[in-house]
Motif scaffolding. Sequence first.
Motif, short mmCIF file in Angstrom:
data_model
loop_
_atom_site.label_atom_id
_atom_site.label_comp_id
_atom_site.label_asym_id
_atom_site.label_seq_id
_atom_site.Cartn_x
_atom_site.Cartn_y
_atom_site.Cartn_z
N MET A 1 0.84 -1.20 0.00
CA MET A 1 0.00 0.00 0.00
C MET A 1 0.88 1.25 0.00
N PRO A 2 0.60 2.22 -0.87
CA PRO A 2 1.47 3.39 -0.89
C PRO A 2 1.40 4.20 0.41
N HIS A 3 2.57 4.65 0.83
CA HIS A 3 2.66 5.46 2.04
C HIS A 3 2.14 6.86 1.71
N PRO A 4 1.44 7.53 2.67
CA PRO A 4 1.02 8.90 2.35
C PRO A 4 2.22 9.81 2.11
N SER A 5 2.00 10.86 1.36
CA SER A 5 3.10 11.77 1.01
C SER A 5 3.74 12.40 2.25
N VAL A 6 5.03 12.69 2.15
CA VAL A 6 5.73 13.38 3.25
C VAL A 6 5.30 14.85 3.34
N PHE A 7 4.70 15.33 2.25
CA PHE A 7 4.31 16.75 2.20
C PHE A 7 2.94 16.99 2.83
N LYS A 8 2.86 18.15 3.46
CA LYS A 8 1.57 18.64 3.93
C LYS A 8 1.04 19.61 2.88
N ASP A 9 1.93 20.50 2.40
CA ASP A 9 1.57 21.46 1.38
C ASP A 9 2.85 21.88 0.64
N GLU A 10 3.12 21.18 -0.46
CA GLU A 10 4.39 21.43 -1.14
C GLU A 10 4.46 22.78 -1.85
N THR A 11 3.31 23.43 -2.00
CA THR A 11 3.33 24.76 -2.65
C THR A 11 4.13 25.77 -1.80
N LYS A 12 4.30 25.44 -0.51
CA LYS A 12 5.05 26.35 0.36
C LYS A 12 6.55 26.31 0.04
N LEU A 13 6.95 25.38 -0.82
CA LEU A 13 8.35 25.32 -1.25
C LEU A 13 8.49 25.85 -2.68
N ASP A 14 7.41 26.38 -3.19
CA ASP A 14 7.44 26.91 -4.56
C ASP A 14 8.31 28.17 -4.62
N ILE A 15 8.96 28.32 -5.74
CA ILE A 15 9.88 29.45 -5.93
C ILE A 15 9.17 30.81 -5.79
N ASN A 16 7.89 30.83 -6.12
CA ASN A 16 7.15 32.10 -6.07
C ASN A 16 6.41 32.34 -4.75
N TYR A 17 6.55 31.41 -3.82
CA TYR A 17 5.83 31.57 -2.55
C TYR A 17 6.55 32.59 -1.65
N THR A 18 5.77 33.50 -1.10
CA THR A 18 6.33 34.47 -0.16
C THR A 18 5.91 34.07 1.25
N PRO A 19 6.86 33.69 2.09
CA PRO A 19 6.49 33.23 3.44
C PRO A 19 5.96 34.37 4.30
N PRO A 20 5.11 34.05 5.29
CA PRO A 20 4.57 35.13 6.13
C PRO A 20 5.64 35.84 6.94
N LYS A 21 6.70 35.10 7.30
CA LYS A 21 7.77 35.71 8.09
C LYS A 21 9.07 35.64 7.30
N LEU A 22 9.78 36.75 7.31
CA LEU A 22 11.02 36.81 6.55
C LEU A 22 12.19 36.59 7.49
N GLN A 23 12.91 35.47 7.27
CA GLN A 23 14.02 35.14 8.17
C GLN A 23 15.30 35.89 7.79
N HIS A 24 15.96 36.44 8.77
CA HIS A 24 17.29 37.05 8.61
C HIS A 24 17.35 38.21 7.61
N ARG A 25 16.23 38.82 7.37
CA ARG A 25 16.23 40.00 6.51
C ARG A 25 15.40 41.12 7.15
N SER A 26 15.20 41.03 8.47
CA SER A 26 14.33 42.02 9.11
C SER A 26 14.95 43.42 9.08
N PHE A 27 16.28 43.49 9.19
CA PHE A 27 16.92 44.81 9.16
C PHE A 27 16.70 45.47 7.79
N GLN A 28 16.93 44.68 6.74
CA GLN A 28 16.77 45.22 5.38
C GLN A 28 15.31 45.59 5.10
N LEU A 29 14.40 44.80 5.66
CA LEU A 29 12.97 45.09 5.49
C LEU A 29 12.61 46.41 6.18
#
Lengths: 397, 94
Positions: A1-29
């Motif tokens: 039986m196939p194992h369920p996918s490791v992903f919950k939502d792979e679109t969050k790894l899409d090149i065009n996705y903008t995360p809600p929190k920006l890591q290590h760029r807060s000063f520049q922001l």
Amino acid sequence: MPHPSVFKDETKLDINYTPPKLQHRSFQLQLLNQYFRHSVEAPGEMTQRVIVTGKVGTGKTVLAQHFGRGITHEAQQRNINLHYVHVNCRQNKGSFFLMLQRIVTRFHPTFPKRGYSAEELLQTLMQILDDQKAYLIVTLDELEALIQNEGSEPLYKLSRTEETRERAPRRLSLICILREPSWLNKLDASTRSTLQGNLIQLDSYSKAELEDILNDRLRLAFKPGNVAPETVTLVAELGEEEGGNARYSIELLWRAGKYADTENVRDVLPEHVRKAAGSVYASVRREEIAILDLHRKLLLLGISRRFQQTGGAHLSMGEAEESYRIACEEFNKKPRGHTQLWKYLRALASLGIIKTELSTAGQRGKTTLIGLPHIAAADLERELIRILQPTVRGYSR
Amino acid sequence: MMIEDIFSSRGRVRILRILSEIGELNISEIARRAGLNYSTTNEHLLVLEKAGLIRHKTFGRIRIYRFDETDAKARSIKNLMELWEQESGQKTGK
């Protein structure tokens, strides 16, 4: 039986996705927000131009998009008609006309595609902004493409268009994104003088910063507990090698997840990362392995087998030696001494087949840690056996 | 202007239907979609604008037309067009 996918939502790894929190760029922001403070506090009073530079995958695009989202949200709350448009110059073939068209269609989606010049289109854009009492921040991403294709003219027109509108509100501001600030030297002096001033330089991400970014994304993209910490560490290491490239790292993590799904397993392991890295860049070529001398091949064989047994991201020098001796026994060869092996390791590392680093905290004494970042251990073993089999007598597997 | 003057012309009804569907368009595109030539389209647009149903904005050489949402008659016709399309779609199963 196939194992369920490791992903919950792979679109969050899409090149065009903008995360809600920006890591290590807060000063520049914060800096960007400061530069554009007038847009929400005194709209129409002034216009702004900011240049953002940094290598590939250092967060230039995501920084600008994050800023754009934040400032338009704030403007909305203050009832200011502020728009943010992000245009990629390369995707628009470095054409000023196509870029302006892209911007205008944000306001009039069915605006005709032909029948006017870039200058007319720029005038149209200003007219639309006046009609709608709107303010606009345009980000020109990958600006190199525009400079290469059209030289100084577009930037000159964009930055000077406000000056020809006496006593009219200032409506158009610019963010220019490019990898190398030296590209600005290709512009004529007057254009350069209108642009330069506010420069935000993004440094490459360190391994630790990449780990933070990856951990942030994996919480959004993967099911809990499916990605081992050492998998993230290995991805971050590879990302750091690629010039502190977050985009590469995120894509690599996604690809590793795909390998885990294909193998129908629950955990994304360092071996999946190696396979994924091998599929992204063919850094280790067959010819490079074929021309190695016998003992270097045997050492690699031992390392590849050990990685498959442990499933870890690193091996110690001791573990590599032990596996090498077993490989020598198997091929009826007298093993070389420790110092010689250490030299072999350095040579293999300089070829980029393996990676070596000194152990740090958490281990007694100091040892050389060996990584196999670019090729899957199983693939390496298969290749080595294929090469070794006809040349070594007494091989009995 | 009498309502018959608007609805007696197949071209004018077609233009109204296109504008209700797309929102706003320039003359060439309206002409292309309506299957009419440029000058006929232009004449129809002038009539519709005179009746207060549509209005235009000029950007350089480009005129973009849309329903005049401030006019009650225009809003009613637009609603009728939308309803008509919706009902026809349901009946034909589209």
